[in-house]
Motif scaffolding. Structure first.
Motif, PDB file in Angstrom:
ATOM      1  N   SER A  46      35.562  29.171  45.512  1.00 17.87           N
ATOM      2  CA  SER A  46      36.745  30.046  45.492  1.00 17.87           C
ATOM      3  C   SER A  46      37.942  29.453  46.232  1.00 17.87           C
ATOM      4  O   SER A  46      39.030  30.011  46.195  1.00 17.87           O
ATOM      5  CB  SER A  46      36.401  31.392  46.132  1.00 17.87           C
ATOM      6  OG  SER A  46      35.349  32.015  45.456  1.00 17.87           O
TER       7      SER A  46
ATOM      8  N   LEU B 191      41.411  29.253  44.750  1.00 17.66           N
ATOM      9  CA  LEU B 191      41.927  30.538  44.294  1.00 17.66           C
ATOM     10  C   LEU B 191      42.452  31.418  45.425  1.00 17.66           C
ATOM     11  O   LEU B 191      43.138  32.395  45.176  1.00 17.66           O
ATOM     12  CB  LEU B 191      40.834  31.285  43.533  1.00 17.66           C
ATOM     13  CG  LEU B 191      40.244  30.521  42.358  1.00 17.66           C
ATOM     14  CD1 LEU B 191      39.096  31.300  41.753  1.00 17.66           C
ATOM     15  CD2 LEU B 191      41.295  30.208  41.320  1.00 17.66           C
TER      16      LEU B 191
ATOM     17  N   GLN C 272      47.384  35.953  49.083  1.00 17.94           N
ATOM     18  CA  GLN C 272      46.405  35.974  47.993  1.00 17.94           C
ATOM     19  C   GLN C 272      45.197  36.832  48.362  1.00 17.94           C
ATOM     20  O   GLN C 272      44.692  37.587  47.539  1.00 17.94           O
ATOM     21  CB  GLN C 272      45.950  34.552  47.649  1.00 17.94           C
ATOM     22  CG  GLN C 272      45.043  34.494  46.438  1.00 17.94           C
ATOM     23  CD  GLN C 272      45.723  35.002  45.170  1.00 17.94           C
ATOM     24  OE1 GLN C 272      46.883  34.717  44.916  1.00 17.94           O
ATOM     25  NE2 GLN C 272      45.001  35.760  44.380  1.00 17.94           N
TER      26      GLN C 272
END
Length: 105
Positions: free
Chosen positions: A18, A21, A37
């Motif tokens: 991850s 991301l 994020q």
């Protein structure tokens, strides 16, 4: 002990997990800062979510607590359930040996 189901996981990519991301691409101009994020992911996945990090030989699930109430429940209300967990080596460095934050796997 019975294993409880893990919380919802944010998307994960092969090899890197991850990490890209959650905003680590910011240095290359590829996205928002990590805290922005992660706030977006918290709106989508809730106050307790799973982030998958890739290690040398396996994928490691990390549990992220993104609200004061989730942190209070985990570390105060259910602190005995979470105490004694091993420190993740990279987090040991960034947390000053565990004195500046709560990181466990």
């Amino acid at each position: 002990k019975t294993m409880l189901p893990l919380p919802p996981a944010i998307p994960s990519l092969p090899i890197v997990g991850s990490l890209p991301l959650i905003g680590m691409g910011k240095a290359a101009g590829l996205g928002p800062p990590p805290h922005v994020q992660m706030a977006k992911f918290a709106q989508q996945y809730g106050d307790v979510m799973q982030v998958k990090m890739k290690g040398r030989s396996s994928e490691q699930p990390w549990i992220v607590l993104s609200s004061p109430s989730a942190v209070h429940e985990a570390f105060v209300a259910k602190g005995k359930d979470f105490s004694g967990r091993p420190m993740v080596p990279s987090m040991e460095i960034s947390s000053g040996g565990g004195t500046r934050g709560g990181f466990a796997r």
